[in-house]
Write a protein that holds these residues in place. Structure first.
Motif, PDB file in Angstrom:
ATOM      1  N   THR A 253      35.416  36.759  79.174  1.00 46.54           N
ATOM      2  CA  THR A 253      35.933  35.936  80.264  1.00 46.54           C
ATOM      3  C   THR A 253      36.604  36.798  81.324  1.00 46.54           C
ATOM      4  N   ALA A 254      36.219  36.593  82.570  1.00 44.27           N
ATOM      5  CA  ALA A 254      36.894  37.221  83.703  1.00 44.27           C
ATOM      6  C   ALA A 254      37.920  36.248  84.257  1.00 44.27           C
TER       7      ALA A 254
ATOM      8  N   MET B 164      34.315  32.560  83.968  1.00 40.55           N
ATOM      9  CA  MET B 164      35.486  32.946  84.743  1.00 40.55           C
ATOM     10  C   MET B 164      36.498  31.820  84.676  1.00 40.55           C
ATOM     11  N   LYS B 165      37.776  32.196  84.611  1.00 35.17           N
ATOM     12  CA  LYS B 165      38.841  31.205  84.639  1.00 35.17           C
ATOM     13  C   LYS B 165      39.852  31.581  85.705  1.00 35.17           C
ATOM     14  N   LEU B 166      40.675  30.633  86.080  1.00 34.93           N
ATOM     15  CA  LEU B 166      41.758  30.882  87.022  1.00 34.93           C
ATOM     16  C   LEU B 166      42.834  29.840  86.816  1.00 34.93           C
TER      17      LEU B 166
ATOM     18  N   LEU C 173      35.747  24.183  93.475  1.00 33.13           N
ATOM     19  CA  LEU C 173      34.890  23.058  93.112  1.00 33.13           C
ATOM     20  C   LEU C 173      33.501  23.189  93.721  1.00 33.13           C
ATOM     21  N   ALA C 174      33.435  23.707  94.941  1.00 34.55           N
ATOM     22  CA  ALA C 174      32.135  23.884  95.592  1.00 34.55           C
ATOM     23  C   ALA C 174      31.264  24.902  94.879  1.00 34.55           C
ATOM     24  N   ARG C 175      31.886  25.777  94.092  1.00 31.07           N
ATOM     25  CA  ARG C 175      31.137  26.800  93.361  1.00 31.07           C
ATOM     26  C   ARG C 175      30.934  26.453  91.893  1.00 31.07           C
ATOM     27  N   GLY C 176      31.277  25.249  91.533  1.00 31.32           N
ATOM     28  CA  GLY C 176      30.983  24.780  90.187  1.00 31.32           C
ATOM     29  C   GLY C 176      32.104  24.880  89.181  1.00 31.32           C
TER      30      GLY C 176
ATOM     31  N   GLU D  48      37.631  26.590  85.059  1.00 31.39           N
ATOM     32  CA  GLU D  48      36.679  27.511  84.443  1.00 31.39           C
ATOM     33  C   GLU D  48      35.294  27.320  85.041  1.00 31.39           C
ATOM     34  N   LEU D  49      34.512  28.394  84.992  1.00 27.36           N
ATOM     35  CA  LEU D  49      33.131  28.376  85.479  1.00 27.36           C
ATOM     36  C   LEU D  49      32.248  29.140  84.514  1.00 27.36           C
ATOM     37  N   ASP D  50      31.106  28.560  84.145  1.00 25.97           N
ATOM     38  CA  ASP D  50      30.111  29.233  83.320  1.00 25.97           C
ATOM     39  C   ASP D  50      29.291  30.155  84.227  1.00 25.97           C
TER      40      ASP D  50
END
Length: 202
Positions: free
Chosen positions: A97-98, A134-136, A150-153, A175-177
């Motif tokens: 995870t980044a 990736m998480k933030l 949100l626009a990037r998934g 998070e994003l896969d």
């Protein structure tokens, strides 16, 4: 009456005529100090956050500087007309995870898609480095940043109220896969909205 022809109305500047921000890797003298200073000043001015937030950013920057793996971690600075106006860090959070950290866009750069470009740079690096996700961590006042995510998934996976930096906040984890195909939808360039687009980190 003059025979001089009337000048046509001046057209608004086109996208190509506007100043374009430059995105580069962090590493020049003064970059580290600017990241810390800019976070402290902008967040105090716009949200009333106290110096404990600036101290947090200083720790994040110090940890990155003293121990990051260049193959797995990176940071970028955005410049507009030779002036630093934004930053973002990508760090290893473990378990493939980044983590996107301390994204910031100076108010003078709003409307130049700086926030969106910094996030895209971070995502592209994470994919090349082989991360699976990736998480933030962000907070509820940062509306423009949330639109970019949100626009990037990205999807929200956690939410928690907390009192930090001298104010009451609602912390949110996204998070994003990264294994899924990269897509951009909706308001992809949310840095036109009036907030500094920054992330705290925990």
């Amino acid at each position: 009456m003059s025979d001089r022809p009337i000048d046509p109305p001046t057209a608004p500047p086109t996208e190509t005529a506007r100043e374009t921000a430059v995105i580069r890797r962090l590493g020049r003298p003064g970059d580290l100090g600017w990241v810390v200073m800019a976070h402290g000043e902008i967040y105090a001015a716009e949200f009333g956050w106290d110096s404990s937030f600036e101290a947090l950013v200083a720790r994040i920057v110090a940890d990155y500087t003293t121990g990051h793996d260049p193959a797995r971690e990176a940071a970028w600075i955005a410049e507009l007309d030779g002036r630093r106006v934004g930053c973002v860090f990508c760090v290893d959070a473990g378990q493939a995870t980044a983590q996107l950290r301390i994204l910031l866009v100076d108010p003078v750069a709003r409307g130049h898609r700086v926030g969106a470009r910094l996030v895209d740079e971070c995502l592209a690096f994470a994919r090349r480095a082989g991360y699976e996700r990736m998480k933030l961590w962000t907070n509820h006042p940062l509306v423009a940043a949330r639109k970019i995510y949100l626009a990037r998934g990205f999807r929200q996976v956690e939410e928690e109220r907390h009192h930090s930096f001298g104010v009451d906040l609602v912390g949110q984890v996204f998070e994003l896969d990264l294994r899924a195909a990269a897509t951009v939808t909706g308001d992809a360039f949310g840095d036109q909205v009036g907030d500094p687009l920054a992330e705290g980190a925990r």
